[in-house]
Design an enzyme around this catalytic site. Structure first.
Site, PDB file in Angstrom:
ATOM      1  N   LYS A  66     -54.128 -22.636 -58.304  1.00 32.36           N
ATOM      2  CA  LYS A  66     -53.720 -21.538 -57.423  1.00 32.36           C
ATOM      3  C   LYS A  66     -54.629 -20.300 -57.545  1.00 32.36           C
ATOM      4  O   LYS A  66     -55.689 -20.298 -56.944  1.00 32.36           O
ATOM      5  CB  LYS A  66     -52.237 -21.237 -57.640  1.00 32.36           C
ATOM      6  CG  LYS A  66     -51.419 -22.509 -57.325  1.00 32.36           C
ATOM      7  CD  LYS A  66     -49.937 -22.393 -57.264  1.00 32.36           C
ATOM      8  CE  LYS A  66     -49.350 -23.692 -56.718  1.00 32.36           C
ATOM      9  NZ  LYS A  66     -48.448 -24.433 -57.576  1.00 32.36           N
TER      10      LYS A  66
ATOM     11  N   TYR B 274     -42.135 -28.286 -62.423  1.00 33.57           N
ATOM     12  CA  TYR B 274     -43.049 -29.086 -61.612  1.00 33.57           C
ATOM     13  C   TYR B 274     -44.441 -28.976 -62.200  1.00 33.57           C
ATOM     14  O   TYR B 274     -44.913 -27.875 -62.501  1.00 33.57           O
ATOM     15  CB  TYR B 274     -43.055 -28.580 -60.160  1.00 33.57           C
ATOM     16  CG  TYR B 274     -43.974 -29.361 -59.239  1.00 33.57           C
ATOM     17  CD1 TYR B 274     -43.677 -30.682 -58.891  1.00 33.57           C
ATOM     18  CD2 TYR B 274     -45.120 -28.779 -58.718  1.00 33.57           C
ATOM     19  CE1 TYR B 274     -44.517 -31.400 -58.042  1.00 33.57           C
ATOM     20  CE2 TYR B 274     -45.958 -29.501 -57.863  1.00 33.57           C
ATOM     21  CZ  TYR B 274     -45.649 -30.810 -57.530  1.00 33.57           C
ATOM     22  OH  TYR B 274     -46.475 -31.513 -56.691  1.00 33.57           O
TER      23      TYR B 274
ATOM     24  N   ASP C   2     -48.211 -24.866 -68.669  1.00 32.76           N
ATOM     25  CA  ASP C   2     -48.681 -25.066 -67.307  1.00 32.76           C
ATOM     26  C   ASP C   2     -48.631 -23.700 -66.622  1.00 32.76           C
ATOM     27  O   ASP C   2     -47.584 -23.237 -66.193  1.00 32.76           O
ATOM     28  CB  ASP C   2     -47.806 -26.088 -66.580  1.00 32.76           C
ATOM     29  CG  ASP C   2     -48.297 -26.354 -65.152  1.00 32.76           C
ATOM     30  OD1 ASP C   2     -49.196 -25.621 -64.692  1.00 32.76           O
ATOM     31  OD2 ASP C   2     -47.773 -27.276 -64.510  1.00 32.76           O
TER      32      ASP C   2
HETATM   33  C1  LIG Z   1     -48.446 -25.928 -57.824  1.00 36.75           C
HETATM   34  C2  LIG Z   1     -48.225 -26.377 -59.221  1.00 36.75           C
HETATM   35  C3  LIG Z   1     -48.850 -27.515 -59.741  1.00 36.75           C
HETATM   36  C4  LIG Z   1     -49.650 -28.443 -58.886  1.00 36.75           C
HETATM   37  O1  LIG Z   1     -50.787 -27.847 -58.352  1.00 36.75           O
HETATM   38  P1  LIG Z   1     -51.458 -28.490 -57.038  1.00 36.75           P
HETATM   39  O2  LIG Z   1     -52.688 -27.661 -56.854  1.00 36.75           O
HETATM   40  O3  LIG Z   1     -50.456 -28.371 -55.959  1.00 36.75           O
HETATM   41  O4  LIG Z   1     -51.776 -29.906 -57.364  1.00 36.75           O
HETATM   42  C5  LIG Z   1     -48.703 -27.803 -61.082  1.00 36.75           C
HETATM   43  N1  LIG Z   1     -47.960 -27.010 -61.877  1.00 36.75           N
HETATM   44  C6  LIG Z   1     -47.340 -25.920 -61.418  1.00 36.75           C
HETATM   45  C7  LIG Z   1     -46.565 -25.058 -62.370  1.00 36.75           C
HETATM   46  C8  LIG Z   1     -47.421 -25.582 -60.068  1.00 36.75           C
HETATM   47  O5  LIG Z   1     -46.754 -24.518 -59.608  1.00 36.75           O
END
Ligand SMILES: *Cc1c(COP(=O)(O)O)cnc(C)c1O
Length: 441
Positions: free
Chosen positions: A275, A152, A247
């Site tokens: 995060k 994701y 990511d």
């Molecule tokens: C949570 C997440 C996102 C998206 O971040 P948001 O702040 O929810 O837009 C992107 N990549 C990874 C790996 C994530 O866990």
């Protein structure tokens, strides 16, 4: 099956609020997984939190293993973070102008992450990824991307192809409303399968701008990179003149100060954060080598902007949290050791009770899959018995343990989790997995 007076019949204020919410918010929530859809319960509306505890609007207290999906690595309402936020707020909430805190924040991030020259602050992980992808395309002059099934990367159009997290929980292949034009350049490979990646490179010579990967898959449950996988991606990208994007929205500042790059000793070309770097405020960031980041406006031709980017209150929260992570002696050693011990014990309980399972964990991240298979990619993650997961979730919630309400999310430990609370959690799990308690198999 046991009676479930708390979780299933007495939802109190949360039920009332959820009913109100559903009239005016799609599905009653501002992010899909929060709706508790896959576990068949009314979501708990949260009033406040402190340390490793979260309290709902009925005053019920839970040991929290979501931690806002990662940001609360120090636990909730850490005094130093709150103090920093309060101080910043008193100076004004937003100026839409350059501030010293942004410079400090960028310097701090670049000092904690090896080989990171420059960073741009944004407001979410989604925005960080979307912008990093644009920078990669601008830098390489190529269009196509390779991502992995079950990873994701936020909800931008190009990333909603075989995505994990809420997309996976909803059981839909992608999203409505994404035009073919936006997803046709997103190619998908299988996690831990380098052949699937090299096949895509061969089929699209000179066209791949970047490979984007969660260095630890944490949005299809937890899936660890097998030996050689990340190294192989690094080599393939270098060979083909493509950029490697890590990511690190979850892994950044969680596995080590320098994230998965440091943990695995691999340098990506671009990295995305979110995060943890916001300390609980809406913050994201992307960064990389100077020559790539200088493509970004106003230094270069890749446009990216944000009215609230680098917001002083958000920077204050992030700065306070990151400084604590950097300056607390042995922070990561301690947290990772606690995480390992906890997940190993949980694994031992499942094994002892003869429950078919696969428990993947690394440091403070972990996930129990109810399957006899080794979970190493999207396909094997999907062999998990999600009905069993939902039942387990309800039991744990009854016992005051707040897990992520989906099989395809991680458990997040924080430095605020006490020995006692971790023991209580293991006791609750042990009771559930005891055959006589489950009343089946
Ligand atoms: C949570 C997440 C996102 C998206 O971040 P948001 O702040 O929810 O837009 C992107 N990549 C990874 C790996 C994530 O866990």
């Amino acid at each position: 099956m046991p009676e479930r007076t708390e979780a299933e019949t007495n939802m109190g204020q949360s039920e009332v609020l959820f009913e109100r919410a559903r009239q005016v918010i799609p599905g009653g929530v501002n992010s899909p997984v929060r709706a508790f859809g896959s576990v068949g319960l009314v979501p708990r509306f949260i009033a406040r939190a402190q340390g490793d505890r979260i309290v709902d609007t009925d005053g019920r207290e839970y040991i929290d293993f979501i931690g806002s999906w990662g940001p609360m690595i120090l636990g909730h309402a850490h005094p130093a973070v709150l103090e920093s936020v309060e101080k910043a707020a008193r100076d004004g909430l937003s100026f839409g102008a350059a501030t010293e805190r942004e410079v400090e924040m960028a310097e701090l991030i670049c000092s904690m992450v090896k080989d990171l020259d420059m960073v741009r602050m944004v407001n979410s992980g989604t925005e960080a990824v979307m912008s990093a992808v644009r920078a990669a395309r601008g830098f390489t002059g190529r269009s196509k991307l390779i991502k992995f099934s079950g990873c994701y990367h936020g909800h931008s159009d190009a990333m909603l192809v075989k995505a994990g997290s809420g997309v996976l929980t909803q059981g839909i292949p992608g999203s409505a409303g994404v035009p073919d034009g936006c997803s046709k350049d997103t190619l998908t490979a299988n996690y831990n399968d380098l052949d699937s990646v090299s096949n895509l490179f061969e089929a699209n010579p000179g066209e791949i701008a970047a490979v984007i990967v969660e260095p630890v898959g944490a949005n299809m449950g937890v899936v660890l990179p097998e030996e050689g996988f990340l190294e192989g991606l690094r080599t393939l990208c270098t060979e083909h003149g493509s950029l490697l994007i890590f990511d690190e929205v979850i892994t950044g500042f969680r596995l080590a100060p320098g994230g998965a790059q440091e943990y695995y000793g691999i340098t990506a070309d671009l990295v995305t954060y979110g995060k943890i770097i916001g300390g609980g405020m809406p913050v994201g960031a992307y960064g990389g080598r100077k020559e790539i980041m200088e493509m970004v406006a106003p230094a270069g031709p890749v446009y990216q902007a944000g009215t609230l980017s680098g917001n002083p209150v958000a920077m204050a929260a992030g700065l306070a949290q990151l400084k604590l992570l950097r300056d607390t002696d042995g922070f990561y050693e301690t947290l990772n050791r606690t995480g390992n011990a906890f997940f190993e014990e949980l694994d031992a309980i499942l094994t002892q009770e003869g429950v078919p399972h696969c428990l993947n964990h690394i440091g403070s991240l972990g996930c129990v899959f109810f399957t006899g298979e080794t979970v190493r990619d999207y396909e094997t993650a999907n062999t998990s018995n999600t009905t069993r997961f939902a039942d387990y979730f309800v039991h744990m919630l009854d016992r005051g343990i707040y897990l992520a309400p989906s099989q395809f999310e991680a458990m997040f430990l924080s430095s605020a989790h006490t020995e006692e609370d971790l023991e209580r959690t293991l006791d609750a799990a042990r009771d559930y997995f005891r055959k006589d308690y489950r009343g089946d198999d």
